[in-house]
Design a protein around this motif. Structure first.
Motif, PDB file in Angstrom:
ATOM      1  N   PRO A   1       0.809  -1.153  -0.405  1.00 61.41           N
ATOM      2  CA  PRO A   1      -0.120  -0.173   0.069  1.00 61.41           C
ATOM      3  C   PRO A   1       0.502   1.316   0.280  1.00 61.41           C
ATOM      4  CG  PRO A   1      -0.694  -0.906   2.467  1.00 61.41           C
ATOM      5  CD  PRO A   1       0.600  -1.699   1.717  1.00 61.41           C
ATOM      6  N   ASP A   2       1.982   1.141   0.451  1.00 57.78           N
ATOM      7  CA  ASP A   2       2.577   2.137   0.786  1.00 57.78           C
ATOM      8  C   ASP A   2       3.919   2.693   0.324  1.00 57.78           C
ATOM      9  OD1 ASP A   2       0.416   3.582   2.670  1.00 57.78           O
ATOM     10  OD2 ASP A   2       1.166   2.314   3.995  1.00 57.78           O
ATOM     11  N   THR A   3       3.826   2.486  -0.996  1.00 50.31           N
ATOM     12  CA  THR A   3       5.577   1.965  -1.851  1.00 50.31           C
ATOM     13  C   THR A   3       5.023   3.281  -2.946  1.00 50.31           C
ATOM     14  OG1 THR A   3       5.183   1.005  -3.168  1.00 50.31           O
ATOM     15  CG2 THR A   3       6.065  -0.008  -0.852  1.00 50.31           C
TER      16      THR A   3
ATOM     17  N   ASP B   1      -9.785  10.412  -5.716  1.00 48.13           N
ATOM     18  CA  ASP B   1      -9.629   9.127  -4.199  1.00 48.13           C
ATOM     19  C   ASP B   1      -8.094   9.068  -4.688  1.00 48.13           C
ATOM     20  OD1 ASP B   1      -9.461   8.608  -1.109  1.00 48.13           O
ATOM     21  OD2 ASP B   1      -9.788   7.137  -2.078  1.00 48.13           O
ATOM     22  N   THR B   2      -8.598   7.494  -5.621  1.00 51.58           N
ATOM     23  CA  THR B   2      -7.272   7.117  -5.691  1.00 51.58           C
ATOM     24  C   THR B   2      -6.357   7.484  -6.384  1.00 51.58           C
ATOM     25  OG1 THR B   2      -8.609   5.989  -7.834  1.00 51.58           O
ATOM     26  CG2 THR B   2      -8.373   4.803  -5.802  1.00 51.58           C
ATOM     27  N   LEU B   3      -6.549   8.851  -7.415  1.00 53.34           N
ATOM     28  CA  LEU B   3      -5.213   9.319  -8.042  1.00 53.34           C
ATOM     29  C   LEU B   3      -4.886   9.952  -7.173  1.00 53.34           C
ATOM     30  CD1 LEU B   3      -6.483  10.520 -11.291  1.00 53.34           C
ATOM     31  CD2 LEU B   3      -5.298   9.421 -11.090  1.00 53.34           C
TER      32      LEU B   3
ATOM     33  N   HIS C   1       3.917   8.988  -5.305  1.00 56.33           N
ATOM     34  CA  HIS C   1       4.929   9.337  -6.316  1.00 56.33           C
ATOM     35  C   HIS C   1       4.247  11.229  -7.055  1.00 56.33           C
ATOM     36  CE1 HIS C   1       7.830   9.099  -9.570  1.00 56.33           C
ATOM     37  NE2 HIS C   1       7.270   8.280  -9.830  1.00 56.33           N
ATOM     38  N   PRO C   2       4.789  12.113  -6.203  1.00 52.21           N
ATOM     39  CA  PRO C   2       5.051  13.271  -6.554  1.00 52.21           C
ATOM     40  C   PRO C   2       5.658  13.444  -8.082  1.00 52.21           C
ATOM     41  CG  PRO C   2       5.966  13.278  -4.689  1.00 52.21           C
ATOM     42  CD  PRO C   2       5.873  11.877  -4.998  1.00 52.21           C
TER      43      PRO C   2
ATOM     44  N   PHE D   1       4.257  13.482 -13.423  1.00 47.13           N
ATOM     45  CA  PHE D   1       2.758  14.543 -14.075  1.00 47.13           C
ATOM     46  C   PHE D   1       2.112  13.911 -14.879  1.00 47.13           C
ATOM     47  CE2 PHE D   1       2.121  17.064 -17.627  1.00 47.13           C
ATOM     48  CZ  PHE D   1       1.941  18.215 -17.536  1.00 47.13           C
ATOM     49  N   GLY D   2       1.930  12.825 -15.375  1.00 41.68           N
ATOM     50  CA  GLY D   2       0.811  11.864 -15.945  1.00 41.68           C
ATOM     51  C   GLY D   2      -0.128  11.463 -14.844  1.00 41.68           C
ATOM     52  N   PHE D   3       0.034  11.820 -13.844  1.00 41.79           N
ATOM     53  CA  PHE D   3      -0.280  11.075 -12.604  1.00 41.79           C
ATOM     54  C   PHE D   3      -1.644  12.573 -12.701  1.00 41.79           C
ATOM     55  CE2 PHE D   3       1.701   8.288  -9.712  1.00 41.79           C
ATOM     56  CZ  PHE D   3       1.121   6.860 -10.910  1.00 41.79           C
TER      57      PHE D   3
END
Length: 173
Positions: free
Chosen positions: A51-53, A78-80, A87-88, A91-93
């Motif tokens: 969950p947290d990687t 929420d998921t995005l 992973h800030p 850019f695609g996110f």
């Protein structure tokens, strides 16, 4: 046949991260085949296992993409946001999140929020620029993204922003 007292048993190691990758890959295949319910379950399992990687950011993004395909942009939001948190520099996110905001009809509200945050967080400037682009305010959006490129030239995400600007304007880097 009974085991001897000094016999060793094979121990199978369970690797949650490897299993998460396997579930994500199955989810991708299901999604390609348009079995969205099965894909969602696989992506959710991948997230639960890891969950947290940074890797889980991909699982969250895939889950969000699936939610968008079946018409649930609020779940995608929420998921995005979870993907961006993990992973800030992807850019695609941010691009996908701007599309989600448009689908939800909350671009004005989110634009104000990100403009306030941009003084403290340069990545908020990226979101503001992308939201402006989604609103059809291309000149203002590109200007905001160019400002980010000039003020943050060394961030990993900056190359993605540059490529986006080049694709949407006549500016070349």
């Amino acid at each position: 046949m009974p085991l001897a007292a000094n016999a060793k048993m094979d121990v199978m190691k369970i690797d949650a991260q490897k299993n998460a990758i396997d579930h994500n890959n199955r989810g991708v295949i299901y999604m390609q085949d348009r079995y969205y319910a099965a894909a969602i379950k696989e992506f959710q399992m991948a997230v639960l296992l890891d969950p947290d990687t940074q890797a889980s950011s991909v699982y969250y993004a895939n889950l969000a993409n699936c939610y968008m395909k079946i018409g649930y942009p609020a779940l995608a939001q929420d998921t995005l946001q979870r993907a961006v948190k993990r992973h800030p520099m992807n850019f695609g996110f941010y691009q996908d999140l701007a599309v989600v905001y448009k689908r939800l009809g909350i671009t004005d509200q989110k634009l104000k929020q990100y403009q306030k945050e941009s003084a403290k967080n340069p990545l908020a400037q990226v979101m503001a620029g992308l939201i402006l682009m989604e609103q059809g305010k291309n000149d203002a959006g590109l200007a905001k993204l160019q400002e980010f490129v000039y003020t943050e030239p060394d961030l990993i995400i900056t190359n993605g922003v540059k490529n986006y600007i080049e694709k949407h304007s006549s500016v070349r880097y």
